[in-house]
Scaffold this motif. Structure first.
Motif, mmCIF file in Angstrom:
data_model
loop_
_atom_site.group_PDB
_atom_site.id
_atom_site.type_symbol
_atom_site.label_atom_id
_atom_site.label_comp_id
_atom_site.label_asym_id
_atom_site.label_seq_id
_atom_site.Cartn_x
_atom_site.Cartn_y
_atom_site.Cartn_z
ATOM 1 N N VAL A 228 0.866 -1.178 0.000
ATOM 2 C CA VAL A 228 0.000 0.000 0.000
ATOM 3 C C VAL A 228 0.898 1.221 0.000
ATOM 4 C CG1 VAL A 228 -1.753 1.298 1.289
ATOM 5 C CG2 VAL A 228 -1.850 -1.206 1.233
ATOM 6 N N GLY A 229 0.516 2.218 -0.770
ATOM 7 C CA GLY A 229 1.363 3.402 -0.814
ATOM 8 C C GLY A 229 0.678 4.588 -1.436
ATOM 9 N N THR A 230 1.265 5.748 -1.201
ATOM 10 C CA THR A 230 0.790 6.982 -1.791
ATOM 11 C C THR A 230 1.565 7.273 -3.060
ATOM 12 O OG1 THR A 230 2.402 8.165 -0.448
ATOM 13 C CG2 THR A 230 0.154 8.043 0.392
ATOM 14 N N GLY A 231 0.862 7.802 -4.022
ATOM 15 C CA GLY A 231 1.530 8.414 -5.137
ATOM 16 C C GLY A 231 1.681 9.900 -4.817
ATOM 17 N N ALA A 287 -2.536 19.568 4.856
ATOM 18 C CA ALA A 287 -3.745 20.174 5.405
ATOM 19 C C ALA A 287 -3.800 19.996 6.915
ATOM 20 C CB ALA A 287 -4.983 19.561 4.753
ATOM 21 N N ALA A 288 -3.486 18.802 7.398
ATOM 22 C CA ALA A 288 -3.538 18.536 8.836
ATOM 23 C C ALA A 288 -2.470 19.318 9.601
ATOM 24 C CB ALA A 288 -3.372 17.041 9.091
ATOM 25 N N ALA A 289 -1.337 19.553 8.951
ATOM 26 C CA ALA A 289 -0.247 20.285 9.602
ATOM 27 C C ALA A 289 -0.382 21.795 9.458
ATOM 28 C CB ALA A 289 1.097 19.837 9.015
ATOM 29 N N GLY A 290 -1.383 22.250 8.701
ATOM 30 C CA GLY A 290 -1.561 23.678 8.492
ATOM 31 C C GLY A 290 -0.459 24.286 7.657
ATOM 32 N N ARG A 291 0.102 23.502 6.771
ATOM 33 C CA ARG A 291 1.194 23.968 5.908
ATOM 34 C C ARG A 291 0.716 24.097 4.469
ATOM 35 N NH1 ARG A 291 6.414 23.187 7.802
ATOM 36 N NH2 ARG A 291 6.420 23.178 10.088
ATOM 37 N N THR A 292 1.370 24.951 3.716
ATOM 38 C CA THR A 292 1.081 25.118 2.297
ATOM 39 C C THR A 292 2.303 24.686 1.502
ATOM 40 O OG1 THR A 292 -0.373 26.998 2.729
ATOM 41 C CG2 THR A 292 0.444 26.728 0.474
ATOM 42 N N PRO A 293 2.179 23.668 0.665
ATOM 43 C CA PRO A 293 3.337 23.233 -0.124
ATOM 44 C C PRO A 293 3.713 24.265 -1.171
ATOM 45 C CG PRO A 293 1.368 22.082 -0.835
ATOM 46 C CD PRO A 293 0.969 22.881 0.379
ATOM 47 N N SER A 294 4.961 24.241 -1.552
ATOM 48 C CA SER A 294 5.427 25.147 -2.603
ATOM 49 C C SER A 294 5.338 24.440 -3.950
ATOM 50 C CB SER A 294 6.878 25.559 -2.334
ATOM 51 O OG SER A 294 7.751 24.468 -2.585
ATOM 52 N N ASP A 295 5.657 25.173 -5.005
ATOM 53 C CA ASP A 295 5.651 24.575 -6.330
ATOM 54 C C ASP A 295 7.062 24.249 -6.811
ATOM 55 O OD1 ASP A 295 6.623 27.097 -6.687
ATOM 56 O OD2 ASP A 295 5.070 27.739 -8.107
ATOM 57 N N ARG A 296 8.017 24.235 -5.870
ATOM 58 C CA ARG A 296 9.413 23.994 -6.240
ATOM 59 C C ARG A 296 9.709 22.519 -6.479
ATOM 60 N NH1 ARG A 296 11.600 21.630 -1.869
ATOM 61 N NH2 ARG A 296 10.656 22.051 0.174
ATOM 62 N N ASP A 297 8.878 21.640 -5.938
ATOM 63 C CA ASP A 297 9.131 20.208 -6.031
ATOM 64 C C ASP A 297 7.792 19.479 -6.000
ATOM 65 O OD1 ASP A 297 10.490 17.849 -6.197
ATOM 66 O OD2 ASP A 297 11.658 18.103 -4.362
ATOM 67 N N SER A 298 7.832 18.173 -6.219
ATOM 68 C CA SER A 298 6.601 17.399 -6.197
ATOM 69 C C SER A 298 6.017 17.367 -4.793
ATOM 70 C CB SER A 298 6.860 15.969 -6.674
ATOM 71 O OG SER A 298 7.537 15.227 -5.683
ATOM 72 N N LEU A 299 4.701 17.221 -4.719
ATOM 73 C CA LEU A 299 4.014 17.168 -3.440
ATOM 74 C C LEU A 299 4.492 15.981 -2.615
ATOM 75 C CD1 LEU A 299 1.794 18.799 -1.985
ATOM 76 C CD2 LEU A 299 0.127 17.176 -2.896
ATOM 77 N N LEU A 300 4.705 14.848 -3.257
ATOM 78 C CA LEU A 300 5.164 13.659 -2.547
ATOM 79 C C LEU A 300 6.531 13.886 -1.929
ATOM 80 C CD1 LEU A 300 4.874 10.681 -1.790
ATOM 81 C CD2 LEU A 300 5.769 10.088 -4.060
ATOM 82 N N ALA A 301 7.448 14.471 -2.672
ATOM 83 C CA ALA A 301 8.791 14.720 -2.152
ATOM 84 C C ALA A 301 8.751 15.703 -0.982
ATOM 85 C CB ALA A 301 9.694 15.255 -3.261
ATOM 86 N N GLN A 302 7.928 16.737 -1.088
ATOM 87 C CA GLN A 302 7.835 17.710 -0.009
ATOM 88 C C GLN A 302 7.236 17.106 1.261
ATOM 89 O OE1 GLN A 302 6.563 21.855 -1.072
ATOM 90 N NE2 GLN A 302 6.246 20.945 -3.093
ATOM 91 N N ALA A 303 6.227 16.239 1.098
ATOM 92 C CA ALA A 303 5.599 15.605 2.259
ATOM 93 C C ALA A 303 6.587 14.695 2.976
ATOM 94 C CB ALA A 303 4.366 14.822 1.820
ATOM 95 N N GLY A 304 7.330 13.914 2.227
ATOM 96 C CA GLY A 304 8.334 13.054 2.847
ATOM 97 C C GLY A 304 9.397 13.850 3.564
ATOM 98 N N GLU A 305 9.822 14.945 2.960
ATOM 99 C CA GLU A 305 10.839 15.803 3.579
ATOM 100 C C GLU A 305 10.316 16.437 4.860
ATOM 101 O OE1 GLU A 305 14.650 17.629 3.761
ATOM 102 O OE2 GLU A 305 13.834 15.927 2.629
ATOM 103 N N LEU A 306 9.032 16.817 4.861
ATOM 104 C CA LEU A 306 8.427 17.428 6.055
ATOM 105 C C LEU A 306 8.493 16.468 7.241
ATOM 106 C CD1 LEU A 306 6.833 19.919 7.110
ATOM 107 C CD2 LEU A 306 4.740 18.690 6.484
ATOM 108 N N ILE A 307 8.184 15.203 7.002
ATOM 109 C CA ILE A 307 8.233 14.229 8.097
ATOM 110 C C ILE A 307 9.674 13.959 8.524
ATOM 111 C CG2 ILE A 307 7.812 11.813 8.686
ATOM 112 C CD1 ILE A 307 5.246 11.932 7.122
ATOM 113 N N ARG A 308 10.559 13.803 7.583
ATOM 114 C CA ARG A 308 11.945 13.481 7.930
ATOM 115 C C ARG A 308 12.629 14.596 8.696
ATOM 116 N NH1 ARG A 308 11.628 10.888 2.878
ATOM 117 N NH2 ARG A 308 12.223 12.789 1.780
#
Length: 410
Positions: A228-231, A287-308
């Motif tokens: 199971v995974g996210t795209g 959305a849950a973290a109250g953050r707005t992603p940027s358009d500099r990178d893919s949403l998936l890459a930014q989400a993983g970086e946020l957690i790490r």
């Protein structure tokens, strides 16, 4: 080739495919292991290995050495040929595409990303990713055995159409496999100079990721593997049973993204609410973290970086990740009750979640599933960095694994 060698090879020719698959998946690191796994004589195994080496697919160590302290005759080591042919792998997602060349063993030879808007015409992104792949082939000078395309949609068989590309602007029923094949022909990608175009395959991105993890990653050795995974948007799932993808009667099985994990949750693209698809994907995390992603990178890459980078230091990020973990655990528990897998591998953003708080996730699965209470199901992060690309290449490699000589024209 002597008459004796020819006789041995003819006797073992039906073993060429099984032998290649054993080396490809790392199950036959030596000729002695290959002999035992195939159930043939040592001489026949030697002839088979030599033929695969002649085809440019594997290498055979000409000077075997025994480990220090061991007795008996040393065995020749076998490995995939690092300079051998490759498969062209392509992936299209909501943020763009990526092309890669993948050799035997799931080894990435070269990759090239391409980000941007994927418009309503599938031919636009598919032609771009094929041209990128053609450039990689030109740059490396590698022979191409075939091509595979991973898309964020169930792909119906035998038609090869994308039935539910919810996170792309494509119409349902887009003929992705035929379009991919046409683009390969237009780009002039062939097995050899002057030959016919390579065969193009297309499949769901999580399905092929599961196949890659089973053969080369965290799913090795599993009998009933659930992935199971996210795209970049949404959630997918796949099941590998005894080495084969379970895709249902027409390729549409395991659409796990539309399991309800919060009846009062966020609206889903399918028309329901609180689906795994919208409760545990990268957009849900931001959305849950109250953050707005940027358009500099893919949403998936930014989400993983946020957690790490911020899970340990930012309470709001930690709470948001915990919310996703709880909902993911509910969904996995339901799947465990229905499918009874012996291993679960999580990919995409879910990989980052299990790495951040695997104990909490495994606890939810155990508490909410019948089988989890009687014996815990291993829940592991994916081991491959680009599992969908490696899996797309597996589609192209399969005819070679089935019949090396027939597929390569040897």
């Amino acid at each position: 080739m002597t008459q004796t060698r020819t006789t041995r090879l003819e006797r073992g020719r039906s073993a060429l495919g099984p032998a290649l698959e054993l080396v490809h998946t790392g199950q036959a690191p030596t000729r002695a292991v290959l002999t035992a796994e195939l159930g043939v004589t040592r001489a026949t195994a030697g002839a088979v290995a030599s033929e695969l080496e002649t085809l440019g697919l594997i290498t055979v160590d000409p000077h075997p050495t025994a480990p220090v302290g061991t007795q008996g005759r040393p065995s020749h080591r076998l490995a995939v040929n690092p300079r051998g042919p490759v498969a062209l792998a392509a992936q299209i997602h909501a943020d763009g595409y990526r092309a890669a060349l993948v050799g035997l063993g799931g080894h990435l030879v070269a990759t090239a990303p391409g980000c941007g808007t994927v418009d309503a015409d599938p031919a636009q992104a598919i032609s771009e990713v094929v041209r990128t792949g053609a450039q990689l082939l030109s740059d490396t000078g590698r022979r191409c055995v075939g091509a595979g395309l991973a898309v964020p949609s169930a792909v119906a068989e035998p038609e090869g159409t994308a039935l539910n590309p919810l996170h792309l602007a494509w119409q349902a029923g887009a003929p992705v496999r035929d379009t991919f094949s046409a683009c390969l022909a237009e780009a002039g990608i062939t097995h050899a100079a002057g030959g016919p175009p390579v065969t193009g395959f297309a499949a769901n991105d999580l399905n092929v990721a599961a196949l890659a993890e089973y053969r080369h990653g965290a799913g090795r050795g599993a009998g009933h593997l659930l992935v199971v995974g996210t795209g970049h948007h949404g959630v997918g799932g796949a099941l590998v049973l005894d080495g084969r993808l379970h895709t249902g009667s027409s390729g549409l099985a395991l659409e796990v993204g539309h399991l309800t994990v919060d009846p009062g949750g966020r609206p889903c693209h399918c028309g329901s609410r609180g689906c795994l698809d919208v409760e545990t994907d990268p957009a849900a995390l931001f959305a849950a973290a109250g953050r707005t992603p940027s358009d500099r990178d893919s949403l998936l890459a930014q989400a993983g970086e946020l957690i790490r980078t911020e899970y340990a230091t930012d309470a709001r990020v930690r709470a948001a990740a915990g919310r996703l973990v709880d909902r993911l655990g509910l969904g996995l528990a339901g799947l465990v009750n229905i499918l009874n897998p012996d291993r679960i591998v999580l990919a995409g953003l879910h990989r980052a979640l299990v790495e951040a708080d695997g104990e909490r996730l495994r606890g939810v699965v155990a508490d909410r599933s019948l089988w989890g209470r009687s014996g815990s199901v291993p829940v592991l992060p994916s081991a491959l960095e680009h599992s969908s690309l490696v899996g797309a290449a597996e589609l192209a490699w399969q005819p070679v694994l089935d019949d090396p000589i027939g597929a390569l024209g040897g």
